[in-house]
Motif scaffolding. Structure first.
Motif, PDB file in Angstrom:
ATOM      1  N   ASP B  21     -10.165   0.466   7.495  1.00 22.11           N
ATOM      2  CA  ASP B  21      -9.227   0.483   6.367  1.00 22.11           C
ATOM      3  C   ASP B  21      -8.658   1.811   6.496  1.00 22.11           C
ATOM      4  O   ASP B  21      -9.286   2.950   6.386  1.00 22.11           O
ATOM      5  CB  ASP B  21      -9.894   0.083   5.127  1.00 22.11           C
ATOM      6  CG  ASP B  21      -9.000  -0.138   3.789  1.00 22.11           C
ATOM      7  OD1 ASP B  21      -8.143   0.752   4.070  1.00 22.11           O
ATOM      8  OD2 ASP B  21      -9.267  -0.682   3.209  1.00 22.11           O
ATOM      9  N   PRO B  22      -7.347   2.098   6.384  1.00 19.48           N
ATOM     10  CA  PRO B  22      -6.713   3.317   6.307  1.00 19.48           C
ATOM     11  C   PRO B  22      -7.110   4.288   5.206  1.00 19.48           C
ATOM     12  O   PRO B  22      -7.379   5.626   5.165  1.00 19.48           O
ATOM     13  CB  PRO B  22      -5.402   3.105   6.287  1.00 19.48           C
ATOM     14  CG  PRO B  22      -4.962   1.811   5.705  1.00 19.48           C
ATOM     15  CD  PRO B  22      -6.036   1.186   6.382  1.00 19.48           C
ATOM     16  N   THR B 129      -4.726   7.181  15.170  1.00 21.59           N
ATOM     17  CA  THR B 129      -5.318   6.036  15.063  1.00 21.59           C
ATOM     18  C   THR B 129      -4.610   5.235  13.629  1.00 21.59           C
ATOM     19  O   THR B 129      -5.054   4.208  13.634  1.00 21.59           O
ATOM     20  CB  THR B 129      -6.811   6.027  14.708  1.00 21.59           C
ATOM     21  OG1 THR B 129      -7.193   6.891  13.752  1.00 21.59           O
ATOM     22  CG2 THR B 129      -7.388   6.488  15.782  1.00 21.59           C
ATOM     23  N   THR B 130      -3.650   5.929  13.168  1.00 24.56           N
ATOM     24  CA  THR B 130      -3.068   5.081  11.946  1.00 24.56           C
ATOM     25  C   THR B 130      -1.639   5.406  12.045  1.00 24.56           C
ATOM     26  O   THR B 130      -1.207   6.590  12.320  1.00 24.56           O
ATOM     27  CB  THR B 130      -3.582   5.764  10.717  1.00 24.56           C
ATOM     28  OG1 THR B 130      -4.923   6.156  10.765  1.00 24.56           O
ATOM     29  CG2 THR B 130      -3.491   4.811   9.689  1.00 24.56           C
ATOM     30  N   SER B 131      -0.950   4.343  11.992  1.00 29.33           N
ATOM     31  CA  SER B 131       0.696   4.490  12.072  1.00 29.33           C
ATOM     32  C   SER B 131       0.991   5.179  10.659  1.00 29.33           C
ATOM     33  O   SER B 131       0.505   4.805   9.787  1.00 29.33           O
ATOM     34  CB  SER B 131       1.302   3.007  12.423  1.00 29.33           C
ATOM     35  OG  SER B 131       1.557   2.502  11.061  1.00 29.33           O
ATOM     36  N   PRO B 132       2.194   5.834  10.716  1.00 26.03           N
ATOM     37  CA  PRO B 132       2.772   6.621   9.708  1.00 26.03           C
ATOM     38  C   PRO B 132       2.669   5.962   8.494  1.00 26.03           C
ATOM     39  O   PRO B 132       2.681   6.256   7.199  1.00 26.03           O
ATOM     40  CB  PRO B 132       3.970   7.341  10.077  1.00 26.03           C
ATOM     41  CG  PRO B 132       3.849   7.222  11.585  1.00 26.03           C
ATOM     42  CD  PRO B 132       3.089   6.159  12.053  1.00 26.03           C
ATOM     43  N   ILE B 133       3.405   4.543   8.757  1.00 25.30           N
ATOM     44  CA  ILE B 133       3.826   3.644   7.568  1.00 25.30           C
ATOM     45  C   ILE B 133       2.408   3.237   7.026  1.00 25.30           C
ATOM     46  O   ILE B 133       2.452   3.197   5.823  1.00 25.30           O
ATOM     47  CB  ILE B 133       4.490   2.452   8.167  1.00 25.30           C
ATOM     48  CG1 ILE B 133       5.842   2.864   8.747  1.00 25.30           C
ATOM     49  CG2 ILE B 133       4.926   1.503   6.958  1.00 25.30           C
ATOM     50  CD1 ILE B 133       6.982   3.467   8.002  1.00 25.30           C
ATOM     51  N   ILE B 134       1.569   2.805   7.632  1.00 27.18           N
ATOM     52  CA  ILE B 134       0.181   2.242   7.012  1.00 27.18           C
ATOM     53  C   ILE B 134      -0.480   3.558   6.301  1.00 27.18           C
ATOM     54  O   ILE B 134      -0.885   3.468   5.341  1.00 27.18           O
ATOM     55  CB  ILE B 134      -0.710   1.893   8.100  1.00 27.18           C
ATOM     56  CG1 ILE B 134      -0.117   0.605   8.733  1.00 27.18           C
ATOM     57  CG2 ILE B 134      -2.028   1.496   7.571  1.00 27.18           C
ATOM     58  CD1 ILE B 134      -0.774  -0.132   9.873  1.00 27.18           C
ATOM     59  N   LEU B 135      -0.196   4.701   6.941  1.00 27.63           N
ATOM     60  CA  LEU B 135      -0.877   5.997   6.306  1.00 27.63           C
ATOM     61  C   LEU B 135      -0.352   6.186   4.845  1.00 27.63           C
ATOM     62  O   LEU B 135      -1.141   6.314   3.758  1.00 27.63           O
ATOM     63  CB  LEU B 135      -0.372   7.132   7.055  1.00 27.63           C
ATOM     64  CG  LEU B 135      -1.445   8.090   7.055  1.00 27.63           C
ATOM     65  CD1 LEU B 135      -3.119   7.816   7.297  1.00 27.63           C
ATOM     66  CD2 LEU B 135      -1.355   9.385   7.953  1.00 27.63           C
ATOM     67  N   THR B 136       1.104   6.035   4.851  1.00 29.57           N
ATOM     68  CA  THR B 136       1.632   6.274   3.539  1.00 29.57           C
ATOM     69  C   THR B 136       1.290   5.018   2.480  1.00 29.57           C
ATOM     70  O   THR B 136       1.049   5.474   1.417  1.00 29.57           O
ATOM     71  CB  THR B 136       3.209   6.303   3.597  1.00 29.57           C
ATOM     72  OG1 THR B 136       3.694   5.339   4.448  1.00 29.57           O
ATOM     73  CG2 THR B 136       3.736   7.510   3.820  1.00 29.57           C
ATOM     74  N   ASP B 137       1.127   3.941   3.343  1.00 33.57           N
ATOM     75  CA  ASP B 137       0.871   2.965   2.089  1.00 33.57           C
ATOM     76  C   ASP B 137      -0.718   3.302   1.548  1.00 33.57           C
ATOM     77  O   ASP B 137      -0.903   3.047   0.337  1.00 33.57           O
ATOM     78  CB  ASP B 137       0.462   1.546   3.254  1.00 33.57           C
ATOM     79  CG  ASP B 137       1.178   0.316   2.550  1.00 33.57           C
ATOM     80  OD1 ASP B 137       2.035   0.656   1.937  1.00 33.57           O
ATOM     81  OD2 ASP B 137       0.541  -0.483   2.741  1.00 33.57           O
ATOM     82  N   ALA B 138      -1.520   3.696   2.642  1.00 30.89           N
ATOM     83  CA  ALA B 138      -2.960   4.046   2.004  1.00 30.89           C
ATOM     84  C   ALA B 138      -2.923   5.058   1.017  1.00 30.89           C
ATOM     85  O   ALA B 138      -3.475   5.290   0.049  1.00 30.89           O
ATOM     86  CB  ALA B 138      -3.861   4.312   3.245  1.00 30.89           C
ATOM     87  N   ARG B 237       1.294  -6.091   3.705  1.00 29.58           N
ATOM     88  CA  ARG B 237       0.232  -5.722   4.404  1.00 29.58           C
ATOM     89  C   ARG B 237      -0.804  -5.520   3.309  1.00 29.58           C
ATOM     90  O   ARG B 237      -1.016  -4.399   2.721  1.00 29.58           O
ATOM     91  CB  ARG B 237       0.198  -4.412   5.189  1.00 29.58           C
ATOM     92  CG  ARG B 237       0.682  -4.737   6.498  1.00 29.58           C
ATOM     93  CD  ARG B 237       0.839  -3.074   7.363  1.00 29.58           C
ATOM     94  NE  ARG B 237       1.391  -2.183   6.581  1.00 29.58           N
ATOM     95  CZ  ARG B 237       2.635  -2.211   6.886  1.00 29.58           C
ATOM     96  NH1 ARG B 237       3.351  -2.595   7.618  1.00 29.58           N
ATOM     97  NH2 ARG B 237       3.362  -1.378   5.965  1.00 29.58           N
ATOM     98  N   GLN B 238      -1.726  -6.377   3.099  1.00 29.03           N
ATOM     99  CA  GLN B 238      -2.762  -6.228   1.982  1.00 29.03           C
ATOM    100  C   GLN B 238      -3.978  -5.279   2.602  1.00 29.03           C
ATOM    101  O   GLN B 238      -4.373  -5.605   4.052  1.00 29.03           O
ATOM    102  CB  GLN B 238      -3.601  -7.618   1.717  1.00 29.03           C
ATOM    103  CG  GLN B 238      -2.442  -8.402   0.841  1.00 29.03           C
ATOM    104  CD  GLN B 238      -2.320  -8.001  -0.594  1.00 29.03           C
ATOM    105  OE1 GLN B 238      -3.196  -7.009  -1.128  1.00 29.03           O
ATOM    106  NE2 GLN B 238      -1.297  -8.539  -1.489  1.00 29.03           N
ATOM    107  N   LEU B 239      -4.436  -4.272   1.840  1.00 26.92           N
ATOM    108  CA  LEU B 239      -5.536  -3.512   2.556  1.00 26.92           C
ATOM    109  C   LEU B 239      -6.855  -4.622   2.142  1.00 26.92           C
ATOM    110  O   LEU B 239      -7.170  -4.469   1.004  1.00 26.92           O
ATOM    111  CB  LEU B 239      -5.476  -2.244   2.182  1.00 26.92           C
ATOM    112  CG  LEU B 239      -4.288  -1.531   2.550  1.00 26.92           C
ATOM    113  CD1 LEU B 239      -4.216  -0.106   2.201  1.00 26.92           C
ATOM    114  CD2 LEU B 239      -4.300  -1.467   4.042  1.00 26.92           C
ATOM    115  N   HIS B 240      -7.778  -4.781   3.420  1.00 25.88           N
ATOM    116  CA  HIS B 240      -9.035  -5.196   3.084  1.00 25.88           C
ATOM    117  C   HIS B 240     -10.077  -4.200   3.384  1.00 25.88           C
ATOM    118  O   HIS B 240     -10.180  -4.073   4.567  1.00 25.88           O
ATOM    119  CB  HIS B 240      -9.139  -6.814   3.666  1.00 25.88           C
ATOM    120  CG  HIS B 240      -8.179  -7.827   3.035  1.00 25.88           C
ATOM    121  ND1 HIS B 240      -8.235  -8.131   1.671  1.00 25.88           N
ATOM    122  CD2 HIS B 240      -7.174  -8.521   3.553  1.00 25.88           C
ATOM    123  CE1 HIS B 240      -7.424  -9.040   1.516  1.00 25.88           C
ATOM    124  NE2 HIS B 240      -6.562  -9.034   2.737  1.00 25.88           N
TER     125      HIS B 240
END
Lengths: 289, 267
Positions: B21-22, B129-138, B237-240
C-alpha cells in the motif's frame, strides 16, 4: 538529376533499449526534380521519420541521403543550408507560430537565410497572395486569425524560404472538406508557379488521387512502391491487403468488374469515373444499336 | 534528446514492494529515514543498511538502476566528505603542510557518505516502485487530516497529478516545436549567450500558447464531467491495506527500535 536520393537508408529508435524499433528500413529512393508526389502509409509506417531525414532533422542510423547529389552528412555540408533547400512543414504547423504579426512570422525563415529586406518583402507579398491571405491580415496578430488562416500562415512561412523541395506532413489534418480542397489547391498552385518539387504526406487516398502525380507507399518501415498514381491505384487489391483504403470510387469500379462488367479499374477520381462510365455506356449502347 | 529525460523514475514491476500500500510505503520510508538519522554509530547504520538491503532484494529493481540514482548526488558526497576529512579536529594521521587528515575526520566523512547514500537509495526505492500518480494519491490520503485546518489537500494533490501527467506531453511538444523552428532555419546551437537566449523565443512562445490551450481544454473537459473538487468524491483506485502492509510497517519499526537500543547500549 534526382533532387532527393537515398541509399540503404535505415533509422532505428532507442537502440540498445527494450523500446528499440526500426522506423525506416533500407529505403532506396530517387525523387526527380519538379515532381509532385504523395507519401502514404499507415500510422507508424515510417513516413514522418522518413521525411525528417530529408532536411537533416534526423541523422540516419545507416545509409546515405543525397540532396542535389550532395551527401548531406558529408564533411563540408552545413546542415542549415540543407534546411533552406528542403523546406519541411510539420503536422499542425499553426502551433509553431510565435511572432507579433503575420508578416513577421512569415519573415522568420527568410530572415534566418540572411536575405535582404526588400527580397523578404517581395516574397511575403507573393506567397501571401498565393495562399490567399489578405493584405490587411498581414499586420494582424496571428493569434487573432481562424484555425485555417493560421495554418496558411504557417505554410506560407516555409514557402517563403522558396526551398527547392517543399515537404508537407498532413497539411489538411483537422480541416473540413472545403478547407482541405482549398489548401491542396494552393499547394498545387505553388508547385505550378515555382516549379519546385513538392512532397505531401497524407493518409487520405482521396486527397492523393486528386493531388499527386506519383505516390510513394510506405508499409512497415519499408517502401512498398513508388510509381505514377494510376499505376499505384491499379494495384488496389495489394493496397487493401496492407490495410490502405483505396478511394471509394476505385472500390466501386472494382466491384463492377467483379460483377462481370468489362470496365477498367484504374479509376480514382470522380471526374475520370464519369468519363469512363460514359465511354462504357457509349460502347455498349453502340453494340446494342 | 529531450525524450531521454525520465521524470518520476517509476520502474514497473509486481514485486512484494511494488504491491505494498503506497501509504504504508511512504510511512515506512519515513521510519527508514528515522533509522538513519537516529543512528549514533556505524553499528546503527548497519542495521539501517540491512533493512535497505532486504527491501531492495524484495523489490527486484536492477542494481544498475539504483546506482544510477546516486549519480546526481556525487558532487554533494564529494563536497561533504572533503570538508569533513580536512576540517575536523582529532588525532592527525597525515600532515602535508597546512593540510592534515585526522582519524575523527575520516570517521565522520565515512559515516556521512554511508548515511547520504542509504538515504538516497531508500527514497529512490519508493519512487522506483510506486507510480507518481499513485504516490500523489497516497500523499493526499495521508494529508487528509489536515483538511480540518482548511488546507486544500485535494486541490494540491490534483495539481500535482495534473503537473505530472503533462510533463511528458510538454516534453514531446517542445521537441516538435524545436524541430519545426529548426526546419525554418532557427539556430540554437551557436552564437553568444544573449543570442542563444533570444533564439529561445520561437520555442517558448508557442510552448506557452499550447500550455494555455491545453489547460483551457482540460478545464472544460473536467467541468463537462461535473468535477467540483474533492467533497464527496469517490475513487477509482481504492487503497486497501492488508496484513503484509502491517507486517512491513511492524518490521520497519522493529529495526528502528534496534537502532535506538544500540545507541543506548553503546553510548
Amino acid at each position: 538529376m534526382s533532387v532527393i536520393r537515398t541509399e540503404n537508408l535505415t533509422y532505428t529508435y532507442s537502440i540498445g533499449t527494450p523500446f528499440e524499433k526500426t522506423a525506416v528500413n533500407n529505403v532506396n529512393l530517387e525523387i526527380e526534380e519538379g515532381e509532385l508526389a504523395g507519401i502514404i502509409g499507415h500510422t507508424g509506417s515510417g513516413k514522418s521519420t522518413l521525411i525528417q531525414h530529408f532536411n537533416g532533422l534526423i541523422k540516419p542510423t545507416s545509409g546515405k541521403i543525397y540532396i542535389d547529389g550532395q551527401d548531406i552528412w558529408g564533411k563540408d555540408v552545413k546542415i542549415r543550408d540543407i534546411r533552406f533547400k528542403v523546406g519541411l512543414v510539420f503536422q499542425y504547423p499553426e502551433y509553431q507560430i510565435f511572432e507579433e504579426t503575420v508578416y513577421k512570422d512569415i519573415a522568420f525563415g527568410p530572415k534566418n537565410m540572411g536575405l535582404p529586406e526588400e527580397e523578404i518583402d517581395r516574397r511575403i507579398k507573393e506567397i501571401a497572395e498565393l495562399v490567399g491571405l489578405h493584405k490587411e491580415n498581414l499586420y494582424k496578430s496571428p493569434f487573432e486569425l481562424s484555425g485555417g488562416q493560421k495554418r496558411r500562415v504557417a505554410i506560407a512561412g516555409v514557402m517563403a524560404m522558396e526551398p527547392k523541395v517543399l515537404i508537407l506532413d498532413e497539411p489538411t489534418a483537422g480541416l473540413d472538406p472545403k478547407g482541405r480542397d482549398k489548401i491542396l489547391g494552393q499547394i498545387k498552385d505553388y508547385h505550378r508557379h515555382k516549379k519546385s518539387t513538392v512532397l505531401l504526406v497524407s493518409h487520405s487516398m482521396e486527397d492523393m488521387a486528386k493531388f499527386a502525380d506519383k505516390i510513394l507507399v510506405m508499409n512497415k518501415a519499408e517502401v512498398f512502391c513508388y510509381d505514377d498514381t494510376p499505376k499505384v491505384f491499379a494495384r488496389s487489391e495489394e493496397l487493401e491487403q496492407i490495410g490502405l483504403a483505396v478511394p471509394q470510387i476505385t472500390r466501386v469500379f472494382n466491384r463492377l468488374k467483379q460483377s462481370g462488367i468489362d470496365i477498367r479499374t484504374d479509376v480514382y477520381t470522380v471526374e475520370f469515373a464519369r468519363k469512363t462510365i460514359l465511354e462504357y455506356l457509349e460502347k455498349r449502347g453502340g453494340k446494342n444499336a | 534528446m529531450l525524450k531521454d529525460i525520465t521524470i518520476g523514475q517509476y520502474f514497473p514491476g509486481n514485486s512484494a514492494v511494488h504491491r505494498l500500500d503506497p501509504r504504508f510505503k511512504i510511512i515506512i520510508t519515513g521510519v527508514f529515514i528515522g533509522m538513519l538519522f537516529s543512528a549514533d554509530g556505524f553499528l546503527g547504520l548497519a542495521v539501517g543498511a540491512v533493512f535497505l538491503l532486504i527491501s531492495f532484494l524484495l523489490s527486484q529493481i536492477p542494481l544498475k538502476l539504483m546506482i544510477k540514482s546516486l549519480k546526481p548526488i556525487v558532487p554533494i558526497i564529494l563536497f561533504t566528505s572533503v570538508l569533513n576529512i580536512f576540517f575536523l579536529d582529532g588525532v592527525p594521521l597525515l600532515r602535508l603542510g597546512f593540510i592534515k587528515i585526522t582519524d575523527e575526520g575520516l570517521r565522520t566523512s565515512a559515516f556521512m557518505i554511508i548515511r547520504i547514500i542509504a538515504l538516497i537509495m531508500g527514497s529512490s526505492l519508493l519512487t522506483y516502485t510506486t507510480s507518481p500518480i499513485i504516490l500523489t494519491d497516497a500523499i493526499e490520503r495521508l494529508l487528509s487530516p489536515l483538511k480540518k485546518i482548511k488546507l486544500p489537500v485535494h486541490e494540491l494533490a490534483m495539481m500535482m497529478t495534473i503537473a505530472l501527467r503533462f510533463i511528458p506531453t510538454l516534453i514531446e511538444e517542445t521537441d516538435k516545436i524545436m524541430s519545426a523552428q529548426k526546419a525554418r532555419g532557427a539556430d540554437m546551437e551557436t552564437g553568444s549567450l544573449v543570442q542563444r537566449a533570444k533564439a529561445l523565443t520561437p520555442i517558448l512562445i508557442p510552448l506557452f500558447v499550447s500550455a494555455f490551450r491545453r489547460a483551457e481544454e482540460l478545464a472544460t473537459a473536467m467541468e463537462c464531467r461535473c468535477y467540483r473538487g474533492g467533497d464527496g468524491r469517490t475513487r477509482l483506485r481504492q487503497l486497501h491495506s492488508t496484513g503484509a502492509d502491517f507486517f512491513a510497517l511492524g518490521l520497519s519499526i522493529l529495526f528502528l527500535d534496534a537502532v535506538l537500543l544500540l545507541n543506548c547500549l553503546i553510548g
